[in-house]
Design a protein around this motif. Structure first.
Motif, mmCIF file in Angstrom:
data_model
loop_
_atom_site.group_PDB
_atom_site.id
_atom_site.type_symbol
_atom_site.label_atom_id
_atom_site.label_comp_id
_atom_site.label_asym_id
_atom_site.label_seq_id
_atom_site.Cartn_x
_atom_site.Cartn_y
_atom_site.Cartn_z
ATOM 1 N N GLY A 1 51.757 40.084 43.502
ATOM 2 C CA GLY A 1 51.223 41.054 42.549
ATOM 3 C C GLY A 1 49.768 41.399 42.824
ATOM 4 O O GLY A 1 49.365 42.566 42.692
ATOM 5 N N PHE A 2 48.974 40.405 43.222
ATOM 6 C CA PHE A 2 47.571 40.666 43.549
ATOM 7 C C PHE A 2 47.459 41.567 44.773
ATOM 8 O O PHE A 2 46.636 42.489 44.812
ATOM 9 C CB PHE A 2 46.856 39.340 43.795
ATOM 10 C CG PHE A 2 45.384 39.473 44.067
ATOM 11 C CD1 PHE A 2 44.495 39.761 43.051
ATOM 12 C CD2 PHE A 2 44.891 39.318 45.358
ATOM 13 C CE1 PHE A 2 43.136 39.888 43.304
ATOM 14 C CE2 PHE A 2 43.545 39.437 45.622
ATOM 15 C CZ PHE A 2 42.657 39.730 44.591
ATOM 16 N N SER B 1 47.121 49.213 45.626
ATOM 17 C CA SER B 1 47.136 50.357 44.714
ATOM 18 C C SER B 1 45.719 50.848 44.413
ATOM 19 O O SER B 1 45.451 52.056 44.383
ATOM 20 C CB SER B 1 47.856 49.971 43.416
ATOM 21 O OG SER B 1 47.851 51.044 42.504
ATOM 22 N N ILE B 2 44.780 49.889 44.208
ATOM 23 C CA ILE B 2 43.394 50.280 43.934
ATOM 24 C C ILE B 2 42.787 50.976 45.145
ATOM 25 O O ILE B 2 42.103 52.006 45.015
ATOM 26 C CB ILE B 2 42.575 49.028 43.540
ATOM 27 C CG1 ILE B 2 43.055 48.486 42.190
ATOM 28 C CG2 ILE B 2 41.088 49.355 43.492
ATOM 29 C CD1 ILE B 2 42.425 47.171 41.802
ATOM 30 N N HIS B 3 43.039 50.443 46.334
ATOM 31 C CA HIS B 3 42.520 51.077 47.555
ATOM 32 C C HIS B 3 43.104 52.477 47.739
ATOM 33 O O HIS B 3 42.386 53.417 48.122
ATOM 34 C CB HIS B 3 42.853 50.192 48.754
ATOM 35 C CG HIS B 3 42.353 50.728 50.061
ATOM 36 N ND1 HIS B 3 41.002 50.819 50.368
ATOM 37 C CD2 HIS B 3 43.013 51.214 51.151
ATOM 38 C CE1 HIS B 3 40.856 51.333 51.575
ATOM 39 N NE2 HIS B 3 42.068 51.587 52.073
ATOM 40 N N ARG B 4 44.364 52.631 47.421
ATOM 41 C CA ARG B 4 45.010 53.948 47.541
ATOM 42 C C ARG B 4 44.405 54.938 46.549
ATOM 43 O O ARG B 4 44.172 56.106 46.880
ATOM 44 C CB ARG B 4 46.505 53.792 47.302
ATOM 45 C CG ARG B 4 47.313 55.074 47.467
ATOM 46 C CD ARG B 4 48.789 54.764 47.424
ATOM 47 N NE ARG B 4 49.585 55.975 47.464
ATOM 48 C CZ ARG B 4 49.969 56.657 46.387
ATOM 49 N NH1 ARG B 4 49.608 56.226 45.173
ATOM 50 N NH2 ARG B 4 50.698 57.753 46.501
ATOM 51 N N GLN B 5 44.142 54.480 45.326
ATOM 52 C CA GLN B 5 43.536 55.356 44.329
ATOM 53 C C GLN B 5 42.112 55.752 44.729
ATOM 54 O O GLN B 5 41.698 56.909 44.520
ATOM 55 C CB GLN B 5 43.526 54.661 42.964
ATOM 56 C CG GLN B 5 44.897 54.493 42.327
ATOM 57 C CD GLN B 5 45.509 55.821 41.936
ATOM 58 O OE1 GLN B 5 44.801 56.777 41.622
ATOM 59 N NE2 GLN B 5 46.835 55.881 41.972
#
Length: 260
Positions: free
Chosen positions: A201-202, A208-212
């Motif tokens: 999950g981490f 996901s944060i890097h993609r955003q």
């Protein structure tokens, strides 16, 4: 005549389908040797005897009348245990006390503890670390399932997660039909699964944060480019307006007959 033909079709159809049943086939399957005879004898497979002894072996090396020494019983991978608990009645204890069977050591199975087991802990670790490549199925001996799992990258992740839970929650069967040794405590399985879920999950959160962030940076670059293009276009239009006004004024003066 047409009605009569229709009535005759139904009995003919029933007769046809009745002849197609298995019980009505003339060439029914037969075998010259009975299945129980064709199978390997249980006595030949699991009987034990003294080394170098030509006498027929026994099915239970722990039997009371067995002449096999204690170190050689249970193939040397187990110990004899009473099947019944001690009874207060002496006669009953004498009748039932001689019934003993092998209790196998860890990683061994079978009536005489002669079958080596694979490790549940090893299969579980392989399922976590290399399950997407079918490493756990290769270890268990399921080659076709392993290749299929490898080609599908762990069933696109779903097969991988399923096998992680399956191999860790209970001793599964290997390709040879023998269950793996139960050398993975339940608390260790729960701890490893929770830790694996947290790490997974981490990792997904970081991705996901890097993609955003990349998407926001791309949008910011597009906005800056549009703002720069708009400002450049406005300055070009502003510089072109005085030239257009002077050209129109010169055209009006020439029409009126004045000096250009």
């Amino acid at each position: 005549a047409e009605a009569t033909a229709r009535r005759a079709i139904l009995p003919v159809a029933f007769a046809f389908f009745a002849c197609m049943l298995t019980g009505c086939q003339l060439d029914s399957s037969k075998h010259s040797v009975a299945n129980w005879v064709a199978e390997a004898s249980y006595l030949d497979t699991f009987s034990v005897a003294m080394p170098g002894n030509s006498t027929p072996g026994k099915l239970n090396s722990c039997a009371g009348d067995s002449n096999i020494p204690e170190p050689l019983r249970c193939s040397g991978h187990g110990r004899c245990r009473d099947w019944f608990s001690p009874l207060p009645d002496a006669d009953a204890a004498g009748q039932l006390g001689g019934l003993r069977f092998c209790e196998c050591d860890l990683n061994w199975a079978g009536p005489e503890c002669e079958m080596a087991q694979k490790s549940q802990f090893t299969a579980f670790l392989l399922s976590i670390c290399g399950g997407f490549a079918g490493a756990d199925q290769f270890y268990l001996g399921s080659w076709s399932m392993a290749v299929l799992k490898l080609c599908s990258l762990g069933g696109f992740g779903f097969w991988w997660i399923f096998d992680v839970v399956r191999t860790g929650s209970t001793p599964v069967h290997a390709a040879d039909g023998i269950r793996v040794a139960a050398d993975l405590p339940h608390w260790a399985f729960v701890l490893l699964v929770v830790s694996f879920s947290c790490v997974l999950g981490f990792a997904i959160s970081i991705w996901s944060i890097h993609r955003q962030r990349l998407q926001k940076a791309r949008e910011l670059l597009l906005l800056q480019f549009e703002a720069h293009s708009g400002a450049k276009g406005y300055s070009t239009m502003a510089s072109a307006e005085p030239a257009a006004d002077s050209s129109a004024f010169a055209k009006v003066r020439h029409t009126a007959g004045g000096p250009p």
